[in-house]
Design an enzyme around this catalytic site. Sequence first.
Site, PDB file in Angstrom:
ATOM      1  N   ALA A 176       0.945  -1.155  -0.036  1.00 18.10           N
ATOM      2  CA  ALA A 176      -0.131   0.085  -0.042  1.00 18.10           C
ATOM      3  C   ALA A 176       0.854   1.362  -0.018  1.00 18.10           C
ATOM      4  O   ALA A 176       2.018   1.104   0.580  1.00 18.10           O
ATOM      5  CB  ALA A 176      -0.837  -0.050   1.261  1.00 18.10           C
TER       6      ALA A 176
ATOM      7  N   GLY B 115       0.491  -5.287   0.945  1.00 16.78           N
ATOM      8  CA  GLY B 115      -0.765  -5.382  -0.076  1.00 16.78           C
ATOM      9  C   GLY B 115      -0.091  -6.000  -1.435  1.00 16.78           C
ATOM     10  O   GLY B 115      -1.182  -6.905  -2.154  1.00 16.78           O
TER      11      GLY B 115
ATOM     12  N   GLU C 223      -0.300  -9.616  -0.688  1.00 16.15           N
ATOM     13  CA  GLU C 223      -1.595 -10.224  -0.751  1.00 16.15           C
ATOM     14  C   GLU C 223      -2.364 -10.092  -1.864  1.00 16.15           C
ATOM     15  O   GLU C 223      -3.267 -11.268  -2.147  1.00 16.15           O
ATOM     16  CB  GLU C 223      -2.168  -9.258   0.540  1.00 16.15           C
TER      17      GLU C 223
ATOM     18  N   GLU D 122       4.421  -5.255   7.324  1.00 17.35           N
ATOM     19  CA  GLU D 122       3.662  -4.200   7.778  1.00 17.35           C
ATOM     20  C   GLU D 122       3.915  -4.044   9.383  1.00 17.35           C
ATOM     21  O   GLU D 122       3.769  -2.630   9.829  1.00 17.35           O
ATOM     22  CB  GLU D 122       2.128  -4.522   7.700  1.00 17.35           C
TER      23      GLU D 122
HETATM   24  N1  CAA Z   1       4.542   3.280  -0.569  1.00 24.67           N
HETATM   25  C1  CAA Z   1       5.066   4.477  -1.133  1.00 24.67           C
HETATM   26  N2  CAA Z   1       6.334   4.758  -1.728  1.00 24.67           N
HETATM   27  C2  CAA Z   1       6.930   3.564  -1.811  1.00 24.67           C
HETATM   28  C3  CAA Z   1       6.743   2.262  -1.251  1.00 24.67           C
HETATM   29  C4  CAA Z   1       5.342   2.283  -0.414  1.00 24.67           C
HETATM   30  N3  CAA Z   1       4.857   0.867  -0.170  1.00 24.67           N
HETATM   31  N4  CAA Z   1       7.735   1.419  -1.491  1.00 24.67           N
HETATM   32  C5  CAA Z   1       8.716   2.119  -1.970  1.00 24.67           C
HETATM   33  N5  CAA Z   1       8.383   3.414  -2.197  1.00 24.67           N
HETATM   34  C6  CAA Z   1       9.070   4.522  -2.894  1.00 24.67           C
HETATM   35  C7  CAA Z   1      10.215   4.934  -2.130  1.00 24.67           C
HETATM   36  O1  CAA Z   1       9.586   5.984  -1.150  1.00 24.67           O
HETATM   37  C8  CAA Z   1      10.995   5.549  -3.085  1.00 24.67           C
HETATM   38  O2  CAA Z   1      10.478   6.998  -3.491  1.00 24.67           O
HETATM   39  P1  CAA Z   1      11.644   8.176  -3.701  1.00 24.67           P
HETATM   40  O3  CAA Z   1      12.501   7.440  -4.602  1.00 24.67           O
HETATM   41  O4  CAA Z   1      10.843   9.164  -3.786  1.00 24.67           O
HETATM   42  O5  CAA Z   1      12.387   8.192  -2.400  1.00 24.67           O
HETATM   43  C9  CAA Z   1      10.855   4.527  -4.112  1.00 24.67           C
HETATM   44  O6  CAA Z   1       9.649   4.013  -4.174  1.00 24.67           O
HETATM   45  C10 CAA Z   1      11.960   3.494  -4.381  1.00 24.67           C
HETATM   46  O7  CAA Z   1      12.124   2.935  -3.130  1.00 24.67           O
HETATM   47  P2  CAA Z   1      13.491   2.788  -2.195  1.00 24.67           P
HETATM   48  O8  CAA Z   1      14.313   3.662  -2.418  1.00 24.67           O
HETATM   49  O9  CAA Z   1      13.017   2.308  -0.920  1.00 24.67           O
HETATM   50  O10 CAA Z   1      13.859   1.476  -2.941  1.00 24.67           O
HETATM   51  P3  CAA Z   1      14.852   0.233  -2.316  1.00 24.67           P
HETATM   52  O11 CAA Z   1      15.304  -0.729  -3.555  1.00 24.67           O
HETATM   53  O12 CAA Z   1      15.891   0.868  -1.486  1.00 24.67           O
HETATM   54  O13 CAA Z   1      14.072  -0.686  -1.224  1.00 24.67           O
HETATM   55  C11 CAA Z   1      11.998  -1.858  -0.606  1.00 24.67           C
HETATM   56  C12 CAA Z   1      12.846  -1.424  -1.778  1.00 24.67           C
HETATM   57  C13 CAA Z   1      12.650  -2.935   0.148  1.00 24.67           C
HETATM   58  C14 CAA Z   1      10.814  -2.523  -1.281  1.00 24.67           C
HETATM   59  C15 CAA Z   1      11.575  -0.481   0.143  1.00 24.67           C
HETATM   60  O14 CAA Z   1      11.079   0.540  -0.882  1.00 24.67           O
HETATM   61  C16 CAA Z   1      10.402  -0.698   0.974  1.00 24.67           C
HETATM   62  O15 CAA Z   1      10.813  -1.313   2.231  1.00 24.67           O
HETATM   63  N6  CAA Z   1       9.045  -0.321   0.932  1.00 24.67           N
HETATM   64  C17 CAA Z   1       8.075  -0.390   1.779  1.00 24.67           C
HETATM   65  C18 CAA Z   1       7.455  -1.871   1.778  1.00 24.67           C
HETATM   66  C19 CAA Z   1       6.465  -2.005   2.872  1.00 24.67           C
HETATM   67  O16 CAA Z   1       6.384  -1.607   4.061  1.00 24.67           O
HETATM   68  N7  CAA Z   1       5.154  -2.312   2.308  1.00 24.67           N
HETATM   69  C20 CAA Z   1       3.900  -2.454   3.161  1.00 24.67           C
HETATM   70  C21 CAA Z   1       3.114  -1.490   2.922  1.00 24.67           C
HETATM   71  S1  CAA Z   1       1.488  -1.478   4.149  1.00 24.67           S
HETATM   72  C22 CAA Z   1       0.520  -2.431   3.327  1.00 24.67           C
HETATM   73  O17 CAA Z   1       0.897  -2.682   2.336  1.00 24.67           O
HETATM   74  C23 CAA Z   1      -0.696  -2.696   3.976  1.00 24.67           C
HETATM   75  C24 CAA Z   1      -1.633  -3.668   3.580  1.00 24.67           C
HETATM   76  O18 CAA Z   1      -1.566  -4.884   3.815  1.00 24.67           O
HETATM   77  C25 CAA Z   1      -2.695  -3.337   2.661  1.00 24.67           C
END
Ligand code: CAA
Length: 257
Positions: free
Chosen positions: A65, A108, A111, A131
């Site tokens: 998400a 998400g 999922e 999460e």
């Molecule tokens: N939401 C919004 N933006 C996101 C994102 C997310 N879930 N995941 C990545 N991005 C964005 C980053 O902010 C970054 O943007 P900027 O370039 O503007 O800074 C861009 O995408 C690239 O990401 P990274 O620089 O972090 O890339 P990385 O290769 O170093 O890391 C990653 C990749 C491990 C996937 C890391 O981005 C990460 O941990 N992302 C979040 C994952 C997460 O926590 N997901 C769960 C969300 S909650 C959910 O999904 C609830 C549900 O069940 C419905």
Amino acid sequence: MGYEHILVEIEPPIATVTLNRPKVLNALSPAVIGEVAAALGELEADDSVRAAVLTGGPKVFAAGADIQDMAKQTAVDQLLRDQTGRWAPLAGFKKPLIAAVNGYALGGGCEVALMCDLIVAGDTARLGQPEVNLGIIPGAGGTQRWPRTAGKHVAMEVMLTGAPVTAQRAYELGIVNKVVPAEMTIEVAKRIARELAAKPPLAVRLAKEAVLKAFEAPLSEGLAVERKSFYFLFATEDQKEGMHAFLEKRKGVFKGR
Ligand code: CAA
């Protein structure tokens, strides 16, 4: 219909829906969810499409998400928006839906892959539920679908540590059907979709419905659904065609009637 955050490619008898927000790793904003739901509604109604592939493209499936969007939300906003509930058209899609997963399928994103019927993963894919690191829990089925496939202890590990599993481990756990070289993922998923599209559509639809019932119902109820669908299929033209084709040693041609 034109979409901003996804691409829809129809190559009868299959279609491919590609999440397309590469700058944020296909983060699943409400707009993305709305577009996927609308596209699947169109594909469901399109008789030229018999199976679909859902992918995030060659590099990433979806990093979950949209945290940028969620960070501002209150509990009431979440409840009123019911964002995770808006995935229902995907979970309820009546035709076969195959996830082609490259790179991260997190939160998400994971999922959504689990809501699909089959998962083809590229060898560099990572699937997980991080999460917990954000102070929340999965909200679109992760806590329920992981244990039903991989068992309690694996599900606990994935939910509580937030650490993703590799494609190979996901395969060993029965979470994904196939692991292939990443550059082949989408093609292999499309190949499977074409294979399923050539099968009798009503039998495929009712087989899918019956398998999903196994996750919801006690055994006796699931068996009753299976039995009634089995009997019902003898009323279809495709059952006659399938059995005659077998006896005449030719390939059946199915109409979905
Ligand atoms: N939401 C919004 N933006 C996101 C994102 C997310 N879930 N995941 C990545 N991005 C964005 C980053 O902010 C970054 O943007 P900027 O370039 O503007 O800074 C861009 O995408 C690239 O990401 P990274 O620089 O972090 O890339 P990385 O290769 O170093 O890391 C990653 C990749 C491990 C996937 C890391 O981005 C990460 O941990 N992302 C979040 C994952 C997460 O926590 N997901 C769960 C969300 S909650 C959910 O999904 C609830 C549900 O069940 C419905």
